[in-house]
Scaffold this motif. Structure first.
Motif, short mmCIF file in Angstrom:
data_model
loop_
_atom_site.label_atom_id
_atom_site.label_comp_id
_atom_site.label_asym_id
_atom_site.label_seq_id
_atom_site.Cartn_x
_atom_site.Cartn_y
_atom_site.Cartn_z
N CYS A 156 38.73 94.93 -33.07
CA CYS A 156 39.17 94.11 -34.21
C CYS A 156 38.19 94.14 -35.37
N GLY A 157 36.96 94.55 -35.11
CA GLY A 157 36.01 94.69 -36.19
C GLY A 157 36.02 96.05 -36.83
N VAL A 158 36.42 97.06 -36.05
CA VAL A 158 36.33 98.45 -36.52
C VAL A 158 37.51 98.83 -37.40
N VAL A 159 38.71 98.32 -37.12
CA VAL A 159 39.92 98.86 -37.74
C VAL A 159 39.88 98.76 -39.27
N VAL A 160 39.71 97.55 -39.81
CA VAL A 160 39.52 97.41 -41.26
C VAL A 160 38.01 97.55 -41.48
N GLY A 161 37.56 98.79 -41.53
CA GLY A 161 36.13 99.06 -41.48
C GLY A 161 35.49 99.46 -42.78
N LEU A 162 36.25 99.56 -43.88
CA LEU A 162 35.72 99.85 -45.21
C LEU A 162 35.00 101.19 -45.30
N GLY A 163 35.17 102.05 -44.31
CA GLY A 163 34.44 103.31 -44.30
C GLY A 163 32.97 103.14 -44.00
N ALA A 164 32.58 101.96 -43.52
CA ALA A 164 31.17 101.63 -43.36
C ALA A 164 30.63 101.86 -41.96
N LEU A 165 31.52 102.25 -41.02
CA LEU A 165 31.09 102.41 -39.63
C LEU A 165 31.15 103.86 -39.18
N GLU A 412 26.55 101.67 -53.24
CA GLU A 412 26.19 100.52 -54.08
C GLU A 412 27.12 99.34 -53.84
N LEU A 413 28.40 99.62 -53.68
CA LEU A 413 29.35 98.53 -53.48
C LEU A 413 29.17 97.87 -52.12
N MET A 414 28.96 98.68 -51.08
CA MET A 414 28.72 98.11 -49.75
C MET A 414 27.46 97.27 -49.74
N ASP A 415 26.43 97.71 -50.47
CA ASP A 415 25.19 96.93 -50.54
C ASP A 415 25.41 95.60 -51.25
N ARG A 416 26.32 95.58 -52.20
CA ARG A 416 26.61 94.32 -52.90
C ARG A 416 27.38 93.37 -51.98
N TRP A 417 28.33 93.92 -51.25
CA TRP A 417 29.14 93.07 -50.36
C TRP A 417 28.39 92.65 -49.10
N PHE A 418 27.60 93.59 -48.53
CA PHE A 418 26.88 93.35 -47.28
C PHE A 418 25.44 93.83 -47.46
N PRO A 419 24.60 93.04 -48.10
CA PRO A 419 23.23 93.49 -48.39
C PRO A 419 22.49 93.93 -47.13
N PRO A 420 21.73 95.02 -47.22
CA PRO A 420 20.96 95.47 -46.05
C PRO A 420 19.97 94.40 -45.61
N ALA A 421 19.73 94.34 -44.33
CA ALA A 421 18.75 93.40 -43.81
C ALA A 421 17.36 93.77 -44.34
#
Length: 422
Positions: A156-165, A412-421
């Motif tokens: 359930c976490g992978v399916v709508v994955g934004l291309g991030a996985l 850049e967009l993924m970093d804005r939505w989910f900032p790296p630790a």
């Protein structure tokens, strides 16, 4: 000088250093394993930089294509780069259908699923809810499969994955027996009728869409009925004050209705009626930008009322807005996660600066209703708002760290939505 690729709307020019079109799965795995930054690009029907990268961009269209129906499980396994219109034709030939389709049959399967793209229908989930299994190449080049039936903890976490996985290569979709749809359009549905009969309107057909341009106090209504068991084959006119259209219509006033799927009550196979536009014609207006916000269904009228307060700002920039219902689901980053939703879509004029200036006003008006933006369209939604409005936000961020510890699929967009630790 090589021309850089753009998205469909041409408001984004991608910044990849290299663009690849692998012809085998082995080539793709090698590309992913050897890249420092990589993203997949599908049909380009996104309006933000979700597919962008500073490293390698990969197109899957040259891979061997698969579209295989399994009659024992009533599923179809398809290559990620295929378009929904192409998959639909194969399914129809085998006597099967998908429960729903988006407005455009031109969109790619993997990209639509990864961003939570949807059609319309209060009992129908978004396109990603049809996924029963998914295969992707992860950061180290390994091929990984997740399946719903195995109760995979990650599914359930992978399916709508934004291309991030990872880069999705195949998906398996649940199919149903083929069915037919008949489509009617009504003009000039009064706003008062929407206020008084909103639930009746959205329950009146298998798929229902309301269109407005914020300059008129009325709506155009598209009703898509499943023909089996249809009690009243001829629709009433007038209906709730609206008039049955006397000819085919396009949602955007002034554009040719020949681009649209057949109306006027002519029955046809599901895949020729559920989309608004025909596969062989230019989708929508062609020159446009898009935004969309999904919020709890019970707030539909309040949200429309809030947007009415800024209609003087919306009217000059909106070509058309579409209001649809989508059933809730259990996919972590689905905009319909955990709640039945109303989706308010904006097709804007192609003026990025002007549109960006009004997005913050739209989001402010909708903020009391906890809107979730469509992941592939324009918004100015902050990381904090996303974290507040998505209950599984932190869980997905954890998946990103686990599947992609080096940030290979980040941009850049993924970093804005989910900032790296840090």
């Amino acid at each position: 000088m090589t021309t850089r690729p753009t998205n469909w709307a041409r408001n984004v020019t991608f910044g990849a250093e290299r663009v690849h079109a692998p012809t085998s799965l082995e080539q793709l795995r090698g590309l992913v394993a050897g890249s420092q930054r990589i993203r997949a690009l599908g049909t380009g029907h996104s309006f933000n930089r979700i597919a962008d990268t500073t490293g390698d961009q990969v197109c899957l269209a040259a891979l061997p294509q698969r579209c295989e129906v399994d009659p024992e499980t009533s599923t179809v396994t398809v290559s990620a780069g295929m378009r929904y219109g192409e998959v639909a034709e194969t399914l129809q030939a085998a006597g099967y259908a998908l429960r729903n389709l988006g407005s455009l049959p031109h969109i790619g399967v993997a990209g639509a699923i990864a961003t939570g793209t949807h059609g319309s229908g209060g009992t129908l989930g978004n396109l990603a809810t049809d996924v029963t299994a998914l295969t992707m190449v992860t950061a180290d080049g390994v091929l990984v499969e997740v399946r719903r039936e195995s109760d995979d903890a990650d599914f359930c976490g992978v399916v709508v994955g934004l291309g991030a996985l990872g880069i999705v290569t195949e998906v398996t979709l649940q199919a149903v027996p083929s069915f037919e749809i008949t489509q009617w359009v009504y003009d000039d549905l009064p706003r008062a009728a929407v206020d008084e009969h909103v639930e009746e309107i959205f329950a009146s057909a298998y798929s229902v869409s309301l269109f407005t341009n914020w300059r008129s106090p009325s709506f155009q209504v598209w009703l898509k009925h499943r023909t089996e068991g249809l009690v009243q084959p001829e629709p009433p006119s007038p209906w709730l004050g609206a008039t049955l259209a006397d000819g085919p219509r396009h949602p955007v006033v002034g554009l040719p209705p020949k681009n649209c799927t057949e109306q006027l009550g002519a029955s046809g196979p599901w895949h020729t009626r559920l989309p608004h536009f025909q596969l062989e014609f230019t989708p929508s207006s062609g020159e446009e930008l898009q935004s969309e916000y999904l919020l709890p269904r019970e707030h539909a009228l309040d949200a429309l009322g809030a947007l009415d307060q800024i209609s003087d700002r919306l009217g000059p920039l909106v070509q058309v807005s579409e209001i649809r219902m989508v059933a809730g689901d259990d996919l972590w980053l689905s905009p319909s996660y955990g709640r039945d939703t109303v989706a308010i879509h904006f097709t804007w004029v192609p003026d990025p600066a002007a549109v960006t200036s009004v997005l913050s006003a739209v989001e402010e008006q909708l903020s009391p209703f906890r809107p979730r933006p469509h992941w592939g369209k324009l918004s100015t939604t902050s990381r904090d708002t996303l974290a507040s409005n998505y209950e599984r936000y932190a869980d997905f961020a954890g998946l990103m760290r686990r599947f992609d510890p080096a940030g290979k699929f980040r941009n850049e967009l993924m970093d804005r939505w989910f900032p790296p630790a840090s």
